[in-house]
Design an enzyme around this catalytic site. Structure first.
Site, PDB file in Angstrom:
ATOM      1  N   CYS A 285      81.671 -18.956  52.812  1.00  0.00           N
ATOM      2  CA  CYS A 285      80.569 -19.437  52.620  1.00  0.00           C
ATOM      3  C   CYS A 285      80.479 -20.338  51.367  1.00  0.00           C
ATOM      4  CB  CYS A 285      79.321 -18.642  52.669  1.00  0.00           C
ATOM      5  SG  CYS A 285      79.591 -16.911  53.203  1.00  0.00           S
ATOM      6  N   ARG A 314      89.656  -8.562  51.740  1.00  0.00           N
ATOM      7  CA  ARG A 314      88.358  -7.409  51.231  1.00  0.00           C
ATOM      8  C   ARG A 314      89.076  -6.051  50.938  1.00  0.00           C
ATOM      9  NH1 ARG A 314      83.385  -9.086  55.023  1.00  0.00           N
ATOM     10  NH2 ARG A 314      83.374 -11.329  54.773  1.00  0.00           N
ATOM     11  N   GLN A 332      88.264 -14.906  59.654  1.00  0.00           N
ATOM     12  CA  GLN A 332      87.270 -15.170  60.319  1.00  0.00           C
ATOM     13  C   GLN A 332      87.107 -16.227  61.209  1.00  0.00           C
ATOM     14  OE1 GLN A 332      84.612 -14.729  56.555  1.00  0.00           O
ATOM     15  NE2 GLN A 332      83.751 -12.943  57.694  1.00  0.00           N
ATOM     16  N   ASP A 334      84.532 -18.484  61.354  1.00  0.00           N
ATOM     17  CA  ASP A 334      83.481 -18.712  60.400  1.00  0.00           C
ATOM     18  C   ASP A 334      82.750 -20.062  60.733  1.00  0.00           C
ATOM     19  OD1 ASP A 334      81.729 -17.721  58.807  1.00  0.00           O
ATOM     20  OD2 ASP A 334      82.900 -17.740  57.067  1.00  0.00           O
ATOM     21  N   HIS A 336      79.087 -22.427  59.244  1.00  0.00           N
ATOM     22  CA  HIS A 336      78.204 -22.579  58.392  1.00  0.00           C
ATOM     23  C   HIS A 336      77.287 -23.836  58.970  1.00  0.00           C
ATOM     24  CE1 HIS A 336      80.211 -19.807  55.870  1.00  0.00           C
ATOM     25  NE2 HIS A 336      79.102 -19.081  55.782  1.00  0.00           N
ATOM     26  N   LYS A 415      68.356 -11.877  61.191  1.00  0.00           N
ATOM     27  CA  LYS A 415      69.583 -12.046  62.012  1.00  0.00           C
ATOM     28  C   LYS A 415      69.427 -11.802  63.251  1.00  0.00           C
ATOM     29  CE  LYS A 415      71.804  -8.084  60.337  1.00  0.00           C
ATOM     30  NZ  LYS A 415      73.061  -7.325  60.305  1.00  0.00           N
ATOM     31  N   HIS A 461      74.634 -18.599  58.700  1.00  0.00           N
ATOM     32  CA  HIS A 461      76.277 -18.001  58.954  1.00  0.00           C
ATOM     33  C   HIS A 461      76.374 -17.589  60.303  1.00  0.00           C
ATOM     34  CE1 HIS A 461      76.381 -17.171  54.349  1.00  0.00           C
ATOM     35  NE2 HIS A 461      75.150 -16.966  54.544  1.00  0.00           N
TER      36      HIS A 461
HETATM   37 ZN   LIG Z   1      78.821 -17.378  55.364  1.00  0.00          ZN
END
Ligand SMILES: [Zn+2]
Ligand SMILES: [Zn+2]
Length: 592
Positions: A285, A314, A332, A334, A336, A415, A461
């Site tokens: 992000c 992680r 990911q 991912d 945004h 969410k 996200h």
């Molecule tokens: Zn994010």
């Protein structure tokens, strides 16, 4: 035992939980009567069963389970009532001390500080317990009970404490339900992605390179690349822009994002570059925000949708690592979305459509959850209510059913979560569409509104697949390794009966490849029966056998995975069929 796959367990219904926990008491009383020196630990109901922990001088032997089962049957037969009793805490401490139950005494002294506790008793067995329980031991059906395994377990799950012996068991209403459950467990073992990952040569982790770090072998990489290509095409179609961002960034970025403050235990130690701390990124992000804020944005630029197959790192404790499902480095899928408040609802509708198209493509069914404001939250209540109302309207506009997960939102925004249901009926954590009131503030993100004022964009996200590792690991179990034709790393294997057909077989492989298919030759000097069996074990969708007859006729003998029938076709027909099946993305076994 339970939870070998990482899944959000079904909330066991209260009745079944009472039934199983009562069975745990019966088991504990059986153990105490066979082994009076055993001290009682905890014995809860868990998903699909129960366990009970005991402090014993010697580990239990596997044969012991049979003895315990027999004794349990006798206790059930005796139909003893479960009796509830309240006792002052001080009195209970003395009571359990008198019975030599040191762990119960410790639990009472350190964890249970209320004035009164409850005990449950049947026969001469007594346990400290909140309940509830069945009325009598005779309500348990011994035909539905099975003790499954023995494992070491630390008292209170803490490695600094003593190691106890845990007996796992399962309890169902009757033998039929028990057998169905045991069959599901066997099926889950057959589908285990770690085992299939090795057998199908898809991926592995290596002690030499470090646990939780996945090596994608060529066949697993092929599957991943196909999914990634599909993912990219669909993102382009849905109006996203791709970005690429580095694996490391200066500490200052993660200070500003708050990750160093809030998530430092999942971040790895920094490395020094030119005297400055750099960190492996735990999330994509902040990098996407930098790109957004790289120039002035106006309402005309919005919505902006940045997507990235972003690899993050992680820290996961080594005990929790599990195949592809829980790893230390993962990619990911991912994205945004930055938009105006007015655009927010349409954007959410678009994301939900996208999520559900993707999940259906991979033959998952799902449940939707709307997770609302938790107790501790950032921002003001009115903003939360507005955002939650927007998410609700987006769901309702699509006519989507959903469950409200009251207070289940993250501190920085509400969410929508998906739980996926796989071919075995297990629930998996699925896609998330997460609103964020936090990062736009921290990074002072702005856009120019039509009236010339500076405003904060809304930030969403979202990940559709989660991570490539976890998604493909789960997919292997969902499909039991039998990938649909569009995903299969090898779609057709051509097999010779003798070496005489080699040249023809090579030309068949060539023609299939020209048609855009993934084909390979098995021209080994082996019996064709063995070649077909091996192709089935490798779960190759189509086996194409060529003998002298096929060479003469210019055909192939086609056998689909998991079937026993063979049909003779021209190479063109086979190629057409495979291309059609790939385009449909249909299941290899079963069908939609
Ligand atoms: Zn994010
Ligand atoms: Zn109990």
């Amino acid at each position: 035992m339970s939870g070998e796959y990482v899944s959000d367990s079904h909330p066991a219904d209260a009745e079944l939980e009472r039934y199983r926990h009562s069975t745990a008491h019966i088991m504990a009383s059986a153990v105490k009567s066979l082994s009076p020196e055993a001290k009682l630990g905890f014995g809860p109901a868990i998903e699909d069963g129960f366990y009970y922990d005991f402090d014993v001088p010697e580990p239990f032997s596997p044969e012991f389970l049979g003895e315990v089962e027999a004794r349990m049957a006798a206790i059930i037969e005796a139909d003893e009532p479960f009796e509830r009793q309240e006792m002052a805490r001080e009195e209970a401490i003395e009571f359990f001390r008198g019975r030599g139950e040191a762990l119960k005494v410790e639990h009472l002294e350190t964890d249970l500080l209320d004035g009164t506790v409850t005990l449950y008793r049947h026969g001469d067995f007594v346990d400290l317990c909140r309940g509830p329980h069945l009325a009598r031991t005779g309500e348990v059906n011994p035909a539905g009970v099975k003790l499954l395994s023995i494992a070491g377990a630390y008292w209170k799950g803490d490695a600094r404490n003593r190691m106890l012996q845990r007996i796992y068991g399962t309890a169902w209403k009757d033998k039929k339900e028990l057998d169905a459950y045991l069959e599901r467990v066997e099926e889950a073992k057959r589908r285990d992605h770690r085992r299939l990952g090795r057998e199908l040569d898809l991926y592995n982790t290596y002690e030499d390179s470090g646990p939780g770090l996945v090596m994608w072998h060529p066949k697993g990489s092929k599957v991943r690349a196909i999914i990634e290509d599909f993912w990219r095409r669909e993102h382009e179609r849905a109006g996203y822009d791709y970005v690429y961002t580095p694996h490391i960034a200066r500490g200052g970025l993660f200070e500003r994002s708050g990750h160093l403050e809030k998530f430092s235990e999942m971040m790895y130690n920094p490395m020094d570059i030119d005297g400055i701390d750099y960190y492996l990124k735990p999330m994509n992000c902040p990098a996407h925000i930098l790109i957004y804020s790289s120039r002035g944005r106006s309402y005309r630029d919005l919505p902006m949708r940045f997507c990235e197959l972003g690899t993050v790192y992680r820290y996961e404790p080594s005990g929790t690592l599990h195949g592809m499902l829980r790893v230390r480095g993962f990619t990911q899928d991912d994205a945004h979305i930055f938009c105006t408040p007015e655009q927010f609802e349409d954007e959410v509708v678009g994301v939900l459509d996208f999520v559900e198209m993707m999940m259906r493509t991979f033959h998952y069914t799902f449940t939707r959850y709307l997770a609302t404001r938790p107790e501790k939250y950032l921002g003001d209540a009115a903003t939360w209510e507005g955002a939650e109302a927007g998410l609700r309207r987006a769901l309702e506009r699509r006519g989507s059913d959903y469950v409200v997960d009251d207070g289940g939102g993250v501190f920085y925004g509400p969410k929508i979560d998906y739980k996926l249901i796989d071919a075995l009926g297990r629930e998996w954590q699925g896609p998330t569409v997460q609103l964020d009131f936090n990062l736009p503030e921290r990074f002072d993100m702005v856009y120019m509104a039509p009236d010339g004022t500076r405003k904060r964009p809304v930030m969403i996200h979202r990940a559709l697949l989660g991570s490539m590792e976890r998604f493909i690991g789960g997919l292997v179990e969902h499909y039991a390794g039998a990938f649909p034709v569009w995903l299969a790393p090898v779609q057709a294997r051509v097999m010779t009966v003798t070496d005489a057909q080699r040249e023809y077989a090579e030309s068949v492989v060539g023609r299939l490849k020209e048609a855009g298919l993934r084909a390979e030759l098995d021209g080994r000097n082996e019996k064709v029966g063995l070649k077909i069996r091996e192709a089935q074990v490798q779960k190759v969708p189509y086996s194409l056998v060529v003998g002298d007859k096929e060479v003469a006729a210019g055909t192939v003998a086609v056998r689909k995975y998991h079937t026993k029938t063979t049909e003779t076709c021209t190479v063109e027909d086979v190629a057409d069929r495979l291309c059609r099946e790939a385009a449909s993305k249909e299941l290899l076994v079963g069908g939609d």
